[in-house]
Design a protein around this motif. Sequence first.
Motif, PDB file in Angstrom:
ATOM      1  N   SER A  30       0.833  -1.199   0.000  1.00 24.83           N
ATOM      2  CA  SER A  30       0.000   0.000   0.000  1.00 24.83           C
ATOM      3  C   SER A  30       0.871   1.254   0.000  1.00 24.83           C
ATOM      4  N   GLU A  31       0.317   2.345  -0.501  1.00 26.94           N
ATOM      5  CA  GLU A  31       1.071   3.587  -0.636  1.00 26.94           C
ATOM      6  C   GLU A  31       0.359   4.728   0.092  1.00 26.94           C
ATOM      7  N   TYR A  32       1.154   5.529   0.847  1.00 24.95           N
ATOM      8  CA  TYR A  32       0.577   6.639   1.614  1.00 24.95           C
ATOM      9  C   TYR A  32       1.421   7.900   1.440  1.00 24.95           C
ATOM     10  N   HIS A  33       0.830   8.917   0.805  1.00 17.66           N
ATOM     11  CA  HIS A  33       1.526  10.192   0.635  1.00 17.66           C
ATOM     12  C   HIS A  33       1.604  10.906   1.979  1.00 17.66           C
ATOM     13  N   ASN A  34       2.758  11.491   2.246  1.00 20.52           N
ATOM     14  CA  ASN A  34       2.985  12.183   3.523  1.00 20.52           C
ATOM     15  C   ASN A  34       2.728  11.260   4.719  1.00 20.52           C
ATOM     16  N   GLY A  35       3.079   9.994   4.538  1.00 19.92           N
ATOM     17  CA  GLY A  35       2.891   9.018   5.613  1.00 19.92           C
ATOM     18  C   GLY A  35       3.845   9.246   6.770  1.00 19.92           C
ATOM     19  N   ILE A  36       3.448   8.770   7.926  1.00 21.36           N
ATOM     20  CA  ILE A  36       4.232   8.955   9.146  1.00 21.36           C
ATOM     21  C   ILE A  36       4.610   7.590   9.703  1.00 21.36           C
ATOM     22  N   ILE A  37       5.900   7.356   9.897  1.00 19.91           N
ATOM     23  CA  ILE A  37       6.353   6.136  10.573  1.00 19.91           C
ATOM     24  C   ILE A  37       6.606   6.513  12.030  1.00 19.91           C
ATOM     25  N   VAL A  38       5.833   5.900  12.905  1.00 20.85           N
ATOM     26  CA  VAL A  38       5.831   6.268  14.319  1.00 20.85           C
ATOM     27  C   VAL A  38       6.756   5.365  15.120  1.00 20.85           C
ATOM     28  N   ASN A  39       7.563   5.985  15.972  1.00 22.12           N
ATOM     29  CA  ASN A  39       8.389   5.258  16.934  1.00 22.12           C
ATOM     30  C   ASN A  39       8.144   5.872  18.308  1.00 22.12           C
ATOM     31  N   GLU A  40       7.270   5.233  19.057  1.00 21.50           N
ATOM     32  CA  GLU A  40       6.994   5.668  20.433  1.00 21.50           C
ATOM     33  C   GLU A  40       7.648   4.717  21.435  1.00 21.50           C
ATOM     34  N   LYS A  41       8.811   4.185  21.011  1.00 24.66           N
ATOM     35  CA  LYS A  41       9.608   3.287  21.855  1.00 24.66           C
ATOM     36  C   LYS A  41       8.745   2.119  22.348  1.00 24.66           C
ATOM     37  N   LEU A  42       8.755   1.840  23.639  1.00 25.84           N
ATOM     38  CA  LEU A  42       8.016   0.691  24.155  1.00 25.84           C
ATOM     39  C   LEU A  42       6.512   0.915  24.181  1.00 25.84           C
ATOM     40  N   HIS A  43       6.086   2.112  23.762  1.00 25.60           N
ATOM     41  CA  HIS A  43       4.651   2.396  23.687  1.00 25.60           C
ATOM     42  C   HIS A  43       4.096   2.112  22.300  1.00 25.60           C
ATOM     43  N   GLY A  44       4.924   1.558  21.411  1.00 22.22           N
ATOM     44  CA  GLY A  44       4.418   1.101  20.130  1.00 22.22           C
ATOM     45  C   GLY A  44       5.024   1.792  18.923  1.00 22.22           C
ATOM     46  N   PHE A  45       4.748   1.231  17.752  1.00 23.02           N
ATOM     47  CA  PHE A  45       5.254   1.759  16.491  1.00 23.02           C
ATOM     48  C   PHE A  45       4.288   1.360  15.380  1.00 23.02           C
ATOM     49  N   GLY A  46       4.466   1.961  14.220  1.00 18.67           N
ATOM     50  CA  GLY A  46       3.613   1.641  13.078  1.00 18.67           C
ATOM     51  C   GLY A  46       3.545   2.806  12.120  1.00 18.67           C
ATOM     52  N   VAL A  47       2.638   2.720  11.159  1.00 20.81           N
ATOM     53  CA  VAL A  47       2.500   3.750  10.137  1.00 20.81           C
ATOM     54  C   VAL A  47       1.127   4.418  10.234  1.00 20.81           C
ATOM     55  N   PHE A  48       1.117   5.740  10.076  1.00 20.26           N
ATOM     56  CA  PHE A  48      -0.111   6.520  10.035  1.00 20.26           C
ATOM     57  C   PHE A  48      -0.154   7.294   8.718  1.00 20.26           C
ATOM     58  N   ASP A  49      -1.360   7.515   8.188  1.00 14.96           N
ATOM     59  CA  ASP A  49      -1.465   8.306   6.966  1.00 14.96           C
ATOM     60  C   ASP A  49      -1.407   9.798   7.298  1.00 14.96           C
ATOM     61  N   GLU A  50      -1.524  10.640   6.277  1.00 11.45           N
ATOM     62  CA  GLU A  50      -1.359  12.079   6.494  1.00 11.45           C
ATOM     63  C   GLU A  50      -2.460  12.684   7.357  1.00 11.45           C
ATOM     64  N   ASN A  51      -3.564  11.945   7.518  1.00 13.46           N
ATOM     65  CA  ASN A  51      -4.658  12.415   8.365  1.00 13.46           C
ATOM     66  C   ASN A  51      -4.601  11.817   9.769  1.00 13.46           C
ATOM     67  N   PHE A  52      -3.469  11.227  10.093  1.00 16.92           N
ATOM     68  CA  PHE A  52      -3.205  10.641  11.410  1.00 16.92           C
ATOM     69  C   PHE A  52      -4.092   9.423  11.716  1.00 16.92           C
ATOM     70  N   CYS A  53      -4.465   8.712  10.659  1.00 16.02           N
ATOM     71  CA  CYS A  53      -5.207   7.458  10.826  1.00 16.02           C
ATOM     72  C   CYS A  53      -4.224   6.299  10.743  1.00 16.02           C
ATOM     73  N   PHE A  54      -4.342   5.365  11.664  1.00 22.82           N
ATOM     74  CA  PHE A  54      -3.428   4.225  11.710  1.00 22.82           C
ATOM     75  C   PHE A  54      -3.618   3.324  10.505  1.00 22.82           C
ATOM     76  N   VAL A  55      -2.508   2.926   9.893  1.00 22.83           N
ATOM     77  CA  VAL A  55      -2.537   1.994   8.764  1.00 22.83           C
ATOM     78  C   VAL A  55      -2.535   0.577   9.329  1.00 22.83           C
ATOM     79  N   LYS A  56      -3.672  -0.066   9.240  1.00 22.66           N
ATOM     80  CA  LYS A  56      -3.853  -1.376   9.890  1.00 22.66           C
ATOM     81  C   LYS A  56      -2.840  -2.405   9.398  1.00 22.66           C
ATOM     82  N   SER A  57      -2.494  -2.354   8.123  1.00 24.04           N
ATOM     83  CA  SER A  57      -1.573  -3.358   7.577  1.00 24.04           C
ATOM     84  C   SER A  57      -0.151  -3.204   8.108  1.00 24.04           C
ATOM     85  N   SER A  58       0.131  -2.089   8.807  1.00 24.44           N
ATOM     86  CA  SER A  58       1.467  -1.906   9.395  1.00 24.44           C
ATOM     87  C   SER A  58       1.574  -2.537  10.775  1.00 24.44           C
TER      88      SER A  58
END
Length: 400
Positions: A30-58
Motif C-alpha cells: 500500500s502507498e501513503y503520501h505524507n505518511g508517518i512512521i511512528v516510533n513511540e519506543k516501548l509504547h508502540g510503532f507503526g504507520v499513520f497516513d497524512e490524516n493521522f489514521c493508523f494503517v492497519k496493515s502496518s
Amino acid sequence: MSVKFYAEKSWKKWFEKQTKNQCMRDVHISEYHNGIIVNEKLHGFGVFDENFCFVKSSSQVRKNNGQFIPKFNHENIPYIDEDAVFVGNVYPQFGHFLLEHMNRAYAALDKKYKNAKFVLVNNKDVSPVPNYMFELLELLGVRRENILILNETTRFRRVYVPDQGFNIPVYSSEAFGKMYDAIAKNVKTPHEKYEKIYVSRTAMQTRRTYGEGVVQKIFEKNGYKIIWPEKLPLSRQIGLVKNARVLAGCAGTALHLALFMKSGGTVIQIKRNRQAKCNADIQNLINDTKGLNGVFISGSVENKPTDHCSSVPQIIGVNQHMRDFFDAFGFKYTARDMVPNKKDLAEYDAALTEYNKKYGGVGLNNIKHFIIHWSSCFVPGRERRGNFRRWLKRKLNYEG
C-alpha cells in the motif's frame, strides 16, 4: 511435500492441530503520501497516513494478536523528503528477525522501490544494531545508504507498507520465499559443498542442548557435515546451506536457515523438550514456503517435561524414536554409539540442580509461567503485553 514423524502420538496430534489451517497468501503493498512512521519506543510503532489514521496493515501481527495503536504528538514531526518502505522494527534475535522482522522486505524485489529508504524502527533502543540486519537487506539488493534505522517518529514524502509475508504460525507467502531465494542467489557459493549438513548447538554459550554430542556424532558418521552457525559469518552459513539437500539439527533458530535452501530438500528437526508444544509448526510453515520435506523426531530424554522456549536445562539422546528414525533412513550405528556421554549427563544434572536452586524448581516455574501468560491475556496489544510480561517475570523471579 512430505512430513514424517518419529514421536509420541501426543506430539503428532498437537502438530496436526497447529498446522491444519496453515496456508499461503497473496501480499500487497500500500502507498501513503505524507505518511508517518511512528516510533513511540516501548509504547508502540507503526504507520499513520497524512490524516493521522493508523494503517492497519502496518500492525505487527503474530497469529491473531496485533500490537496496540500507539499515541504520539502530532505537532513538529520531523520530515524527510524521501520515499520509504516500512520494513518493521529492530529485533536482536536472528531467528525471529528472519521470520517476523524481515517479512515485509520482499518489496526490494520490485525495481519500483530501488531508491526508497528501507526503514527499521528502533523502538527498543537496540545499540549497536546487529550487523546481520544490514547484511540481509544488502544481500537483497538494498544499498547500505538506503537502510534507515529510525529512532524517532518521522514523516516521509511517501510511505509504502507491504503486507506481512509471514505470520507465525498461520500463513506465509510466495513473495516471502522468493525474497530468501534472492538473498541466497546473491551469496557466493563456497568451494566446498556438502549435500548433508547438521547444525550443532554444542558451541552455544547459553541454552545449550545437553546430550547432543552423541547424536551429532552418529549423523557425522553417516555423511553429515557438522557446522556451528555462531562460528561462521552469515554469508558463509547461507552459502553452505543453499547447496545442501538435507539440513538437520535440534529445533531452533539454526534450522530456520532452511529459508535459503532449494526446493525439494529435506529438513530433519530433533525436538529437545518433552511437552507437546514446540516450534515444529513454525518450521513446518518454513518448509512449506520453500517446498521442503519435513522429518520430526522426538529426541528428549529430560527428567522434567519442558516447553521448547524454556530456559530449564534440556537433554536429548538416542531414545526409541531416534533409533526408529536411524533405522528407517538406513543410518549405520553401533550400541556403543548410543551410550550417553557421562560428562554430559553430569553437567546436565548440575545445571538442573542449579536451576532448581535459583528458581524453585521446574514445577514452580511452570506455575509462574501459567500465571504470567494467563494474566497477560487481559492486556491489549503485543507491545504492551510484552512489557507487562517482562515486568511480571521480574516480580515472580521467573526464567523461561
